[in-house]
Design an enzyme around this catalytic site. Sequence first.
Site, mmCIF file in Angstrom:
data_model
loop_
_atom_site.group_PDB
_atom_site.id
_atom_site.type_symbol
_atom_site.label_atom_id
_atom_site.label_comp_id
_atom_site.label_asym_id
_atom_site.label_seq_id
_atom_site.Cartn_x
_atom_site.Cartn_y
_atom_site.Cartn_z
ATOM 1 N N CYS A 70 -48.013 -8.659 -22.403
ATOM 2 C CA CYS A 70 -47.876 -7.614 -23.423
ATOM 3 C C CYS A 70 -49.221 -6.934 -23.691
ATOM 4 O O CYS A 70 -50.259 -7.594 -23.802
ATOM 5 C CB CYS A 70 -47.320 -8.213 -24.709
ATOM 6 S SG CYS A 70 -47.034 -6.982 -25.981
ATOM 7 N N CYS A 74 -51.891 -9.059 -30.628
ATOM 8 C CA CYS A 74 -51.542 -9.900 -31.787
ATOM 9 C C CYS A 74 -52.228 -11.274 -31.626
ATOM 10 O O CYS A 74 -51.947 -11.988 -30.650
ATOM 11 C CB CYS A 74 -50.029 -10.063 -31.895
ATOM 12 S SG CYS A 74 -49.170 -8.473 -31.802
ATOM 13 N N CYS A 77 -50.262 -14.614 -30.653
ATOM 14 C CA CYS A 77 -49.136 -14.588 -29.706
ATOM 15 C C CYS A 77 -49.480 -15.085 -28.305
ATOM 16 O O CYS A 77 -50.485 -14.666 -27.704
ATOM 17 C CB CYS A 77 -48.565 -13.170 -29.630
ATOM 18 S SG CYS A 77 -47.076 -13.094 -28.597
ATOM 19 N N CYS A 114 -30.512 -13.050 -30.519
ATOM 20 C CA CYS A 114 -31.715 -12.250 -30.768
ATOM 21 C C CYS A 114 -32.527 -12.187 -29.485
ATOM 22 O O CYS A 114 -33.035 -13.214 -29.023
ATOM 23 C CB CYS A 114 -32.556 -12.889 -31.856
ATOM 24 S SG CYS A 114 -31.626 -13.228 -33.363
ATOM 25 N N CYS A 145 -29.195 -8.729 -31.912
ATOM 26 C CA CYS A 145 -30.486 -8.327 -32.475
ATOM 27 C C CYS A 145 -31.453 -8.153 -31.315
ATOM 28 O O CYS A 145 -31.385 -8.906 -30.331
ATOM 29 C CB CYS A 145 -31.008 -9.403 -33.424
ATOM 30 S SG CYS A 145 -32.655 -9.032 -34.080
ATOM 31 N N CYS A 205 -34.529 -6.419 -39.483
ATOM 32 C CA CYS A 205 -34.982 -7.802 -39.614
ATOM 33 C C CYS A 205 -36.497 -7.725 -39.632
ATOM 34 O O CYS A 205 -37.112 -7.354 -38.620
ATOM 35 C CB CYS A 205 -34.485 -8.629 -38.424
ATOM 36 S SG CYS A 205 -35.163 -10.295 -38.376
ATOM 37 N N ARG A 278 -34.918 -16.076 -43.582
ATOM 38 C CA ARG A 278 -34.868 -17.056 -42.484
ATOM 39 C C ARG A 278 -36.078 -17.978 -42.467
ATOM 40 O O ARG A 278 -37.221 -17.519 -42.495
ATOM 41 C CB ARG A 278 -34.757 -16.345 -41.137
ATOM 42 C CG ARG A 278 -34.563 -17.329 -39.974
ATOM 43 C CD ARG A 278 -34.247 -16.615 -38.669
ATOM 44 N NE ARG A 278 -33.230 -15.631 -38.912
ATOM 45 C CZ ARG A 278 -33.279 -14.369 -38.467
ATOM 46 N NH1 ARG A 278 -34.280 -13.973 -37.718
ATOM 47 N NH2 ARG A 278 -32.316 -13.521 -38.745
HETATM 48 N N1 SAM Z 1 -42.984 -7.776 -29.238
HETATM 49 C C1 SAM Z 1 -42.169 -7.730 -30.363
HETATM 50 C C2 SAM Z 1 -42.835 -7.155 -31.584
HETATM 51 O O1 SAM Z 1 -43.860 -6.581 -31.511
HETATM 52 O O2 SAM Z 1 -42.246 -7.210 -32.664
HETATM 53 C C3 SAM Z 1 -41.457 -8.988 -30.741
HETATM 54 C C4 SAM Z 1 -41.814 -10.319 -30.343
HETATM 55 S S1 SAM Z 1 -42.835 -11.154 -31.478
HETATM 56 C C5 SAM Z 1 -42.995 -12.631 -30.598
HETATM 57 C C6 SAM Z 1 -41.862 -11.464 -32.922
HETATM 58 C C7 SAM Z 1 -42.510 -12.194 -34.057
HETATM 59 O O3 SAM Z 1 -42.606 -13.571 -33.759
HETATM 60 C C8 SAM Z 1 -43.922 -11.817 -34.437
HETATM 61 O O4 SAM Z 1 -43.961 -10.649 -35.184
HETATM 62 C C9 SAM Z 1 -44.346 -13.031 -35.239
HETATM 63 O O5 SAM Z 1 -43.989 -12.881 -36.599
HETATM 64 C C10 SAM Z 1 -43.552 -14.166 -34.606
HETATM 65 N N2 SAM Z 1 -44.455 -15.013 -33.801
HETATM 66 C C11 SAM Z 1 -44.996 -14.720 -32.605
HETATM 67 N N3 SAM Z 1 -45.796 -15.718 -32.178
HETATM 68 C C12 SAM Z 1 -45.760 -16.668 -33.130
HETATM 69 C C13 SAM Z 1 -46.402 -17.939 -33.289
HETATM 70 N N4 SAM Z 1 -47.257 -18.404 -32.398
HETATM 71 N N5 SAM Z 1 -46.117 -18.651 -34.395
HETATM 72 C C14 SAM Z 1 -45.250 -18.182 -35.322
HETATM 73 N N6 SAM Z 1 -44.644 -16.989 -35.240
HETATM 74 C C15 SAM Z 1 -44.888 -16.234 -34.157
HETATM 75 FE FE1 SF4 Z 2 -46.638 -8.350 -27.793
HETATM 76 FE FE2 SF4 Z 2 -46.599 -10.812 -28.841
HETATM 77 FE FE3 SF4 Z 2 -47.557 -8.789 -30.263
HETATM 78 FE FE4 SF4 Z 2 -44.903 -8.911 -29.771
HETATM 79 S S1 SF4 Z 2 -46.095 -10.343 -30.987
HETATM 80 S S2 SF4 Z 2 -46.226 -7.124 -29.629
HETATM 81 S S3 SF4 Z 2 -44.960 -9.827 -27.709
HETATM 82 S S4 SF4 Z 2 -48.435 -9.584 -28.340
#
Ligand code: SAM
Ligand code: SF4
Length: 342
Positions: A70, A74, A77, A114, A145, A205, A278
């Site tokens: 990606c 973030c 992530c 989802c 979702c 959501c 949730r």
């Molecule tokens: N790429 C998409 C976005 O930008 O929304 C969705 C995927 S992202 C993995 C969805 C959500 O998962 C994130 O906004 C975050 O709140 C949660 N998330 C991701 N990695 C996580 C982690 N290591 N621990 C807890 N929550 C996490």
């Molecule tokens: Fe990409 Fe992970 Fe950020 Fe979602 S949360 S936009 S998958 S880096």
Amino acid sequence: MNSIDLPSLAQALADSTPTIRHDWTREEAAAIYHAPFADLIFRAQTIHRQSFDANAVQCNQLLNVKTGGCAEDCGYCSQSSHHDTALPASKLMDPAKVIEGAKAARDAGATRYCMGAAWRSPKDRDMAPVIEMVKGVKALGMEACMTLGMLTDDQAKQLADAGLDYYNHNIDTSEGFYSSVVKTRSFGDRLETLEKVQDAGIKVCCGGILGLGEKPTDRVEMLRTLANLPQHPESVPINMLIPIEGTPIAATATPVDPFEFVRTIALARIMMPKSDVRLAAGRTAMSDEMQALCFLAGANSIFIGDTLLTTPNPGDSKDRALFARLGITPRDDLGVHAHGNA
Ligand code: SAM
Ligand code: SF4
Ligand code: DTB
């Protein structure tokens, strides 16, 4: 387990209608978050019972339909190409495989499927397979979702036309702390996509993560942003950080006090009385007792199954045992006739 009758005062409170507000002040929200724990839980539980069966929990199954690589950064992530997390990237899955997964999830008790893709935003060529996934999941009688990153108005409309029920797009933390977590996009970018999704008629959501190194004020302000949107998100996931080796936040984060996590759930329930709240990522690190407190505080939704997107989740046998200990039943959003007939 049969539910017992509540004393009449509590019953009268539970019978009244919750007020839906969009004008929460900073001070009001902070005062609720910091209230004595018993008062906070009593208020949240009372409000919870005004709109929901307090002994039913809505069950969702996640599937990562496109893993890793990606472009966003973030800091929490596993899927960001900016971090060295040893997660191999993959292409978008075949829609037929995704639909097979949805059928298995429905048979395991999930009412919503989802689907997540590790994209900054979908390319136009991605839309056809994604739409096929939505239509396939809908044909099974499940709620669908998706979380695909930022959308254009046209993409949101295409997803709505395909029958998508929910779009997940988290704000993750407060506006003030956002740039310490993500630098490749702004808090405003997130709100813009949420508006497009809402305008297209898809339910939202939207929630966040605790344990990023944020202060209690950031949690309160994150929830206040959501509660003061023109329409409350229909679903509010509260994630506990799962520390991922190789991500910058895992290196600096300190664990959240479990009571602070429960307080955050309670505040979400109180400010957004009709939304599903949730208890999302992080349950493998939580005791049954902590999860029970989250349900008491108004959480009424979880992710089921062995995996979230890239990390483990408690799995069906553990969750069955937890539900049995607490007298909880899965919420039957699909109706008995929709289940198992496709
Ligand atoms: N790429 C998409 C976005 O930008 O929304 C969705 C995927 S992202 C993995 C969805 C959500 O998962 C994130 O906004 C975050 O709140 C949660 N998330 C991701 N990695 C996580 C982690 N290591 N621990 C807890 N929550 C996490
Ligand atoms: Fe990409 Fe992970 Fe950020 Fe979602 S949360 S936009 S998958 S880096
Ligand atoms: C949400 O708020 N949590 C889910 C879902 N929306 C997409 C994702 C949790 C991801 C946890 C870390 C992982 O498995 O990679």
